[in-house]
Design an enzyme around this catalytic site. Structure first.
Site, mmCIF file in Angstrom:
data_model
loop_
_atom_site.group_PDB
_atom_site.id
_atom_site.type_symbol
_atom_site.label_atom_id
_atom_site.label_comp_id
_atom_site.label_asym_id
_atom_site.label_seq_id
_atom_site.Cartn_x
_atom_site.Cartn_y
_atom_site.Cartn_z
ATOM 1 C CE1 TYR A 79 35.309 111.713 53.299
ATOM 2 C CE2 TYR A 79 34.143 113.210 54.749
ATOM 3 C CZ TYR A 79 35.215 112.376 54.497
ATOM 4 O OH TYR A 79 36.191 112.205 55.437
ATOM 5 C CE LYS A 110 47.313 103.114 50.427
ATOM 6 N NZ LYS A 110 48.607 103.106 51.100
ATOM 7 C CG ASP A 160 50.566 105.316 52.745
ATOM 8 O OD1 ASP A 160 50.347 105.867 51.663
ATOM 9 O OD2 ASP A 160 50.978 104.151 52.820
ATOM 10 C CG ASP A 185 37.585 114.820 56.965
ATOM 11 O OD1 ASP A 185 37.822 115.815 57.677
ATOM 12 O OD2 ASP A 185 36.613 114.063 57.162
#
Ligand code: NAP
Length: 487
Positions: A134, A181, A214, A238
């Site tokens: 972002y 991640k 995930d 987000d």
């Protein structure tokens, strides 16, 4: 803390915003005023009307000045109308005031049926709010290959992680997950994970656990009640915070706070829902929830509990429910729903408790630019990115000739992260964007800028290059990752 006038009224910047914004903000303002909280509102503009006046950022000077004075904002959603400005006024506000943490609590609510009703969902997502993809640093590297830089800093990670641990303590929560991640992005997402593991040692009273993002998404759908606080990077946050909003009834019920060391901005998660604007039908609960968070932020704990009880009583009784819950043909109007909450001020919820909150201690992180100070650093090579329609074998052979007279050798070439030279047997469908990795032949040498510039010139004599990245070691540790298939 908010600034105060002589009469001890707290001054808060109020931005009604666009679409349904003025309706939901007005509802929250009415409830707070009816609860007798001494707040003086400084009403300011931002968003669509401001863009239309030709102010490119969507945030006028007076609004910025007001926020600098009051340090606390309650705002409605802002739109970026098509054809005006490039950047969202929301993102501008978050960045201008370095609100580094986005806090999004979700909790099962009485009378709001969902597939999860009865499971006791009560969790907070704490999302890093200014870094990651972002930062918006994007380049077309070739006409057909785009790049977005994912920047994660130790300092940014430390601030949001410390805030998340402090939030656990302020809200009496005992468990925190850090969702990243890091298994794939070892340096960027890994920065957040490593920082989390270090800081966790300072909070032995809180059970701290890392979870891969995930799996976190999977667990949130399967068994959301296991989570109390989840701290995560911007993009992950987000996505999972919208997911968590849906677990408790949707956007009409999802409040949020953007917290910085100097300024805090309180707003609903939802946007301006233009199709409902001016119809007096939408649900103001999300903004009211944000206003309750704001009251706690400015130290009005009792008033916050009073308003939260009134909201819970209204939902428990279920006499008035908005269209998003019961369908717009049967829903109560926004104003009637707000009137009901006001009428319930002073009553206590029977079955739903209101949590005990303590003031949130904002993290004190050193303001130095470089929080991490290695004793030794060494440039050991460079990745030169080139555009080429040739096959990897042809490129590799030519680059080997070009670098032969230099102190560097070609270590490998990759295409979108997979090694393609020397060939590994991988069936890579190449595009015209190659990363060519050059490493110093000698293990104890250091690459100088002159040597690097000479290498770029040599490569540039045959290939179109567009990007160069130095390969560095910090205290003997590689500051770069290997390509898939690279030894
Ligand atoms: P949105 O405004 O959040 O609306 C999406 C849908 O969510 C609505 O159509 C409605 O669903 C439901 N919804 C949202 N708020 C609700 C409420 N208070 N009560 C009941 N239902 C509600 O998202 P969008 O349509 O994608 O975005 C519209 C504009 O808002 C865009 O310009 C966007 O950039 C902006 N935006 C601003 C912010 C912000 O200022 N923080 C955040 C997000 C988006 P149904 O259609 O199913 O009834």
């Amino acid at each position: 803390m908010a600034s105060t006038t002589r009469s001890e009224k707290k001054v808060v910047t109020l931005i009604p915003g666009d679409g349904i914004g003025p309706e939901v903000i007005n509802a929250a303002r009415r409830v707070i005023e009816a609860a007798g909280v001494p707040i003086e509102w400084e009403e300011c503009e931002a968003g669509a009307t401001v863009f239309r006046k030709g102010i490119e950022s969507g945030v006028p000077r007076e609004t910025i000045e007001s926020i600098r004075r009051t340090r606390v904002v309650l705002k409605g959603p802002l739109e970026t109308p098509v054809g005006f400005g490039e950047k969202s006024a929301n993102v501008t506000l978050r960045k201008l005031f370095e609100t580094f943490a986005n806090v999004r609590p979700v909790r099962e609510l009485p009378g709001i049926p969902t597939p999860y009703s009865g499971r006791g969902i009560d969790l907070v997502v704490v999302r890093e709010n200014v870094e990651d993809l972002y930062a918006g640093i994007e380049h077309l590297q070739t006409p057909g290959v785009a790049q977005c830089l994912k920047l994660i800093s130790r300092k940014g990670s430390e601030k949001v992680i410390r805030l998340a641990f402090e939030l656990c303590r302020a809200e009496g929560r005992r468990r925190i997950h850090c969702a990243t991640k890091s298994n794939i992005m070892k340096l960027t997402e890994g920065m957040m994970k490593r920082t989390f593991e270090e800081i966790a040692r300072e909070y032995p009273d809180i059970e701290a656990q890392h979870i891969i993002i995930d799996n976190c998404a999977h667990q949130l759908v399967k068994r959301p009640e296991q989570f109390e606080v989840i701290v995560t990077t911007n993009m992950n946050g987000d996505i999972i915070s919208d997911l968590t909003s849906a677990l408790i009834g949707g956007l009409g019920f999802a409040p949020s706070a953007n917290i910085g060391n100097d300024v805090a901005i309180f707003e609903a998660v939802h946007g301006s829902a233009p199709k409902y604007a001016g119809k007096n039908v939408i649900n103001p609960t999300a903004v009211l929830g944000s206003a309750i968070m704001m009251l706690r932020h400015i130290g009005e704990f009792e008033a916050a509990a009073t308003v939260e009880h009134a909201l819970l009583v209204t939902l428990e009784e279920g006499k008035v429910r908005t269209g998003d819950v019961v369908g717009y043909e049967n829903g109560t109007s926004t104003t009637a729903y707000t009137d009901a909450i006001i009428a319930n001020l002073g009553r206590k919820a029977q079955r739903w408790h209101v949590r005990e909150y303590k003031p949130l201690k904002l993290p004190q992180v050193p303001t130095d630019f470089d929080l991490v100070k290695p004793a030794k650093r060494r440039v050991v090579g460079a990745d030169i990115f080139i555009e080429s329609a040739d096959d990897p074998e042809t490129i590799g052979k030519r680059l080997e000739e070009l670098c032969a007279p230099t102190p560097l050798k070609l270590k490998m070439i990759s295409n979108r992260g997979t090694k393609v030279y020397e060939p590994t047997g991988a069936m890579t469908d190449c595009v015209d964007h190659f990363r060519c990795r050059f490493i110093l032949r000698s293990n104890d040498a250091e690459l100088s800028d002159e040597q690097l510039v000479d290498l770029i010139r040599r490569v540039g004599s045959t290939f179109r290059w567009m990007h160069v990245e130095k390969l560095q070691e910090f205290d003997g540790q590689m500051g770069f990752t290997k390509a898939q298939g690279e030894d």
